[in-house]
Design a protein around this motif. Structure first.
Motif, PDB file in Angstrom:
ATOM      1  N   GLY A 112      11.172 -25.137 -17.461  1.00 18.26           N
ATOM      2  CA  GLY A 112      11.199 -24.040 -16.499  1.00 18.26           C
ATOM      3  C   GLY A 112      12.603 -23.603 -16.116  1.00 18.26           C
ATOM      4  N   GLY A 113      13.607 -24.079 -16.864  1.00 20.77           N
ATOM      5  CA  GLY A 113      14.986 -23.728 -16.532  1.00 20.77           C
ATOM      6  C   GLY A 113      15.544 -24.623 -15.438  1.00 20.77           C
ATOM      7  N   LEU A 114      16.207 -24.019 -14.468  1.00 25.79           N
ATOM      8  CA  LEU A 114      16.830 -24.770 -13.378  1.00 25.79           C
ATOM      9  C   LEU A 114      16.465 -24.197 -12.017  1.00 25.79           C
ATOM     10  CD1 LEU A 114      19.497 -24.401 -15.698  1.00 25.79           C
ATOM     11  CD2 LEU A 114      19.996 -26.442 -14.383  1.00 25.79           C
ATOM     12  N   GLU A 163      15.211 -32.671 -31.153  1.00 24.92           N
ATOM     13  CA  GLU A 163      16.274 -31.715 -30.889  1.00 24.92           C
ATOM     14  C   GLU A 163      15.681 -30.395 -30.397  1.00 24.92           C
ATOM     15  OE1 GLU A 163      20.371 -30.171 -33.087  1.00 24.92           O
ATOM     16  OE2 GLU A 163      18.908 -31.382 -34.157  1.00 24.92           O
ATOM     17  N   ASP A 164      16.329 -29.814 -29.398  1.00 21.14           N
ATOM     18  CA  ASP A 164      15.889 -28.532 -28.821  1.00 21.14           C
ATOM     19  C   ASP A 164      14.545 -28.619 -28.102  1.00 21.14           C
ATOM     20  OD1 ASP A 164      18.173 -27.351 -29.848  1.00 21.14           O
ATOM     21  OD2 ASP A 164      17.191 -26.622 -31.650  1.00 21.14           O
ATOM     22  N   ALA A 165      14.114 -29.830 -27.702  1.00 24.17           N
ATOM     23  CA  ALA A 165      12.842 -29.963 -26.978  1.00 24.17           C
ATOM     24  C   ALA A 165      13.131 -30.007 -25.479  1.00 24.17           C
ATOM     25  CB  ALA A 165      12.111 -31.226 -27.414  1.00 24.17           C
ATOM     26  N   GLN A 213      17.136 -23.461 -21.211  1.00 27.39           N
ATOM     27  CA  GLN A 213      16.510 -24.748 -21.536  1.00 27.39           C
ATOM     28  C   GLN A 213      17.493 -25.675 -22.248  1.00 27.39           C
ATOM     29  OE1 GLN A 213      12.969 -23.716 -23.798  1.00 27.39           O
ATOM     30  NE2 GLN A 213      11.807 -23.312 -21.936  1.00 27.39           N
ATOM     31  N   ARG A 214      18.694 -25.171 -22.480  1.00 26.41           N
ATOM     32  CA  ARG A 214      19.767 -25.964 -23.088  1.00 26.41           C
ATOM     33  C   ARG A 214      21.020 -25.828 -22.226  1.00 26.41           C
ATOM     34  NH1 ARG A 214      19.666 -29.406 -27.444  1.00 26.41           N
ATOM     35  NH2 ARG A 214      21.108 -28.306 -28.804  1.00 26.41           N
ATOM     36  N   LYS A 262      25.592 -30.663 -26.694  1.00 29.63           N
ATOM     37  CA  LYS A 262      24.430 -29.952 -26.174  1.00 29.63           C
ATOM     38  C   LYS A 262      23.359 -30.919 -25.700  1.00 29.63           C
ATOM     39  CE  LYS A 262      25.539 -25.594 -26.785  1.00 29.63           C
ATOM     40  NZ  LYS A 262      25.641 -24.679 -25.626  1.00 29.63           N
ATOM     41  N   VAL A 263      22.683 -30.557 -24.609  1.00 31.30           N
ATOM     42  CA  VAL A 263      21.566 -31.341 -24.078  1.00 31.30           C
ATOM     43  C   VAL A 263      20.402 -30.405 -23.786  1.00 31.30           C
ATOM     44  CG1 VAL A 263      23.035 -33.139 -23.081  1.00 31.30           C
ATOM     45  CG2 VAL A 263      22.442 -31.134 -21.691  1.00 31.30           C
ATOM     46  N   ASN A 264      19.228 -30.993 -23.637  1.00 25.03           N
ATOM     47  CA  ASN A 264      18.025 -30.246 -23.260  1.00 25.03           C
ATOM     48  C   ASN A 264      17.806 -30.385 -21.759  1.00 25.03           C
ATOM     49  OD1 ASN A 264      17.170 -29.829 -26.119  1.00 25.03           O
ATOM     50  ND2 ASN A 264      16.991 -32.051 -26.049  1.00 25.03           N
TER      51      ASN A 264
END
Length: 204
Positions: A32-34, A152-154, A8-9, A26-28
């Motif tokens: 569901g991932g990729l 952050e981290d969302a 997710q990051r 870093k990005v969000n």
């Protein structure tokens, strides 16, 4: 680049003529991932690897054009096409609509489902349109952007989000005449990317 399909990051790095432009950050990415998306390049994938689908909350894997910038300011001085996000600007995520995966002013016949580009929060204060699924393949995913993070981290519903100051740097740097692209991958696609772009210095 993300670690794997469930990430997710991810780490975002910017290059021009194969040289880093900014420090990586870093990005969000998707809740569901990729999943493999529809872009300029299709990476080899096994039947066990996920494909990007409408509503799956996955960010797309692939090489994508960066087509335009959008935001809440009426006009900004940049080297990209700009969409002023007024209240009547929408992006259509109804795969049955002829306007699927398009950003447009509200049509006479409204689609069943769409995103408002002028939100009540700051997430679309500044953003970049990612050229995913340009052929408007039904249910293959729509309205993919780089935009401001909610926190952050969302994780996102399939876009890539970051701090406002980071997206401001990118928007100020991008130049449509230089055909900017987004390469969004997991580490498992790294070797394929380096075959396409052998001079890139990708971080581990």
């Amino acid at each position: 680049m993300a670690d794997d399909f469930n990430s997710q990051r991810a780490t975002l790095s910017c290059f021009e003529e194969n040289k880093p432009v900014f420090d990586s950050f870093k990005v969000n990415i998707g809740k569901g991932g990729l999943g493999h998306g529809l872009g300029e390049v299709e990476f080899a994938h096994s039947p066990l690897e996920p494909l990007k689908q409408e509503g799956d909350n996955k960010a797309p894997i692939g090489v994508f054009t960066l087509d335009a910038v959008f935001g809440y300011e009426e006009d900004i001085k940049i080297k990209m096409p700009y969409l002023y996000a007024t209240k009547d600007l929408i992006c259509v995520d109804d795969s049955e609509s002829s306007f699927y995966n398009q950003i447009l002013k509200t049509p006479k016949v409204m689609p069943k489902s769409f995103e408002e580009m002028r939100r009540d929060d700051a997430q679309y204060e500044l953003g970049i349109v990612v050229g995913h699924n340009k052929e408007q393949i039904r249910k293959a995913g729509s309205c993919i952007f780089l935009h401001v993070e909610s926190s952050e981290d969302a994780p996102t519903a399939g876009c890539t989000s970051m701090k406002l100051e980071d997206i401001q740097k990118i928007v100020s740097w991008l130049d449509k005449s230089k055909n900017p692209i987004l390469i969004q991958i997991t580490k498992s696609q790294k070797d394929e990317v380096l075959k396409l772009y052998p001079m890139l210095k990708l971080e581990e």
